[in-house]
Design a protein around this motif. Structure first.
Motif, short mmCIF file in Angstrom:
data_model
loop_
_atom_site.label_atom_id
_atom_site.label_comp_id
_atom_site.label_asym_id
_atom_site.label_seq_id
_atom_site.Cartn_x
_atom_site.Cartn_y
_atom_site.Cartn_z
N MET A 192 8.55 -44.88 12.80
CA MET A 192 9.02 -45.80 13.43
C MET A 192 9.95 -46.78 12.26
O MET A 192 10.67 -48.31 12.32
N PHE A 193 9.43 -46.71 10.82
CA PHE A 193 9.75 -48.21 9.72
C PHE A 193 11.19 -47.31 9.39
O PHE A 193 11.79 -48.35 9.09
N ASP A 194 11.89 -46.04 9.65
CA ASP A 194 12.93 -45.86 9.09
C ASP A 194 14.01 -46.54 10.60
O ASP A 194 15.11 -45.34 9.58
N HIS A 195 13.34 -46.14 11.38
CA HIS A 195 14.67 -46.97 12.60
C HIS A 195 15.87 -47.62 11.60
O HIS A 195 15.82 -48.52 11.38
N VAL A 197 17.77 -50.00 13.12
CA VAL A 197 18.28 -51.05 13.54
C VAL A 197 16.70 -51.56 13.64
O VAL A 197 16.83 -52.89 13.16
N TYR A 198 15.88 -51.04 13.91
CA TYR A 198 14.19 -52.15 14.12
C TYR A 198 13.34 -51.36 12.94
O TYR A 198 12.47 -52.31 12.64
N GLU A 200 12.99 -52.55 9.60
CA GLU A 200 13.10 -52.71 8.65
C GLU A 200 12.25 -54.23 9.35
O GLU A 200 11.07 -55.10 8.57
N SER A 201 12.53 -54.57 10.68
CA SER A 201 11.73 -55.69 11.07
C SER A 201 10.69 -55.17 11.18
O SER A 201 9.45 -55.97 11.43
N LEU A 202 10.05 -53.54 11.77
CA LEU A 202 8.88 -53.76 11.87
C LEU A 202 7.78 -53.70 10.70
O LEU A 202 7.00 -53.89 11.08
N LYS A 203 8.65 -53.27 10.06
CA LYS A 203 7.92 -52.70 8.45
C LYS A 203 7.91 -54.46 7.48
O LYS A 203 6.11 -54.40 7.32
N GLU A 204 8.28 -55.73 8.02
CA GLU A 204 8.66 -56.72 7.35
C GLU A 204 6.79 -57.59 8.43
O GLU A 204 5.97 -58.35 8.10
N ARG A 275 20.63 -45.52 24.63
CA ARG A 275 21.45 -45.94 25.58
C ARG A 275 22.41 -47.02 24.96
O ARG A 275 23.42 -46.77 24.69
N TYR A 276 21.80 -48.12 24.96
CA TYR A 276 22.19 -49.36 23.87
C TYR A 276 22.80 -48.56 22.19
O TYR A 276 23.58 -48.82 22.20
N ILE A 277 21.96 -48.10 21.78
CA ILE A 277 22.75 -47.28 20.76
C ILE A 277 23.50 -46.36 20.16
O ILE A 277 24.95 -46.65 19.81
N ALA A 278 23.66 -45.51 21.73
CA ALA A 278 25.12 -44.87 21.89
C ALA A 278 25.83 -45.60 22.03
O ALA A 278 26.98 -45.36 21.82
#
Length: 284
Positions: A192-195, A197-198, A200-204, A275-278
């Motif tokens: 999830m930390f490599d997502h 879109v999200y 970097e935010s999850l890492k922080e 769906r959003y990412i697609a």
């Protein structure tokens, strides 16, 4: 215990337990490719029998990685040629991810090792026998056990901090066996930390992982309830509440009493992350 070391010498790399159990020659592609069955769909997957040191045989899968391909256009024409390609996720990375998932109790394939020579790569796993989840859902007496198994799998993926893209009502890359939902392929999985879109935010702010886990849970329940492949496969409200309860019971530091509140908050017109990412990818 799968072992935690990968021998670094040679083109065939076996986990210690597999090296003690199998002859390494089994895993040289030229030895199995002639008799193997191609059973893959989105990627090359071959099924063959490997010889064990005790004289027995074991059905094994050999999986090639997915590749990214680049095309070039010459002289302003519509004719393109391949200018390069690369592995999306190496066989070694896939093996390491399987070991990580198994350490968190995620029901998934048992990895044996991998082969690597240049860009030719194969990961080897023990063949899993099981049932198509869609067939199990058509049996009223077994639906609840399948939904609960799927909820446990989803919760354990969250505990391992691994996101699986397109974990949805199609049940691709999952089998139902011995009361558990088994994950069959991790090419679509990532930390999830490599997502993109999200991540970097999850890492922080790793404290937001629980919020992200609940959003993924809501996406799954929404898909099961509102966009099933067949009407008879749709998850009922009662099944959804039990599904969410099972997820929250499995995942530490969660409150199962919130299950009904969570289910009732899921709107029929919800847009899932996948769906959003697609949609956003189509706009790039």
């Amino acid at each position: 215990d799968d072992g935690n070391e990968i021998p670094l010498e040679g083109r065939v790399h076996l986990l210690p337990n597999a090296a003690n159990e199998y002859y390494p020659e089994n895993f040289i592609p030229s030895q199995w490719i002639g008799e193997a069955s191609n059973i893959g769909n989105h990627r090359k997957v071959y099924l063959f029998e490997a010889h064990k040191r005790d004289g027995k045989r074991q059905r094994v899968l050999a999986k090639a990685p997915m590749y990214s391909v680049w095309f070039s256009y010459e002289n302003d024409s519509d004719i393109s040629s391949i200018s390069g390609y690369d592995v999306q996720k190496s066989s070694k990375r896939e093996l390491m991810l399987l070991l990580r998932l198994r350490s968190f109790g995620v029901p998934c394939e048992q990895p044996l090792g991998f082969f690597e020579e240049g860009k030719e790569q194969w990961i080897y796993t023990v063949f899993v026998e099981g049932e198509n989840p869609l067939d199990v859902l058509k049996d009223p007496s077994r639906r609840q056990s399948l939904w609960m198994a799927d909820a446990r799998l989803l919760a354990r993926l969250c505990m391992a901090r691994v996101r699986y893209r397109n974990y949805d009502h199609s049940f691709d890359d999952r089998l139902f066996a011995n009361g558990e939902m088994i994950l069959l392929d991790v090419q679509e999985a990532h930390d999830m930390f490599d997502h993109r879109v999200y991540g970097e935010s999850l890492k922080e702010k790793p404290g937001r992982l629980s919020e992200y886990h609940e959003s993924w849970l809501n996406d799954c329940v929404h898909g099961y309830m509102h966009i099933p492949l067949e009407k008879e496969l749709a998850m009922t409200r009662e099944e959804a509440i039990r599904y969410v309860q099972t997820f929250l019971e499995t995942k530490p530091h969660s409150n199962p009493a919130r299950a009904e509140e969570i289910v009732d908050s899921i709107k029929e017109d919800r847009m899932s992350e996948d769906r959003y990412i697609a949609i956003m990818s189509e706009c790039d």
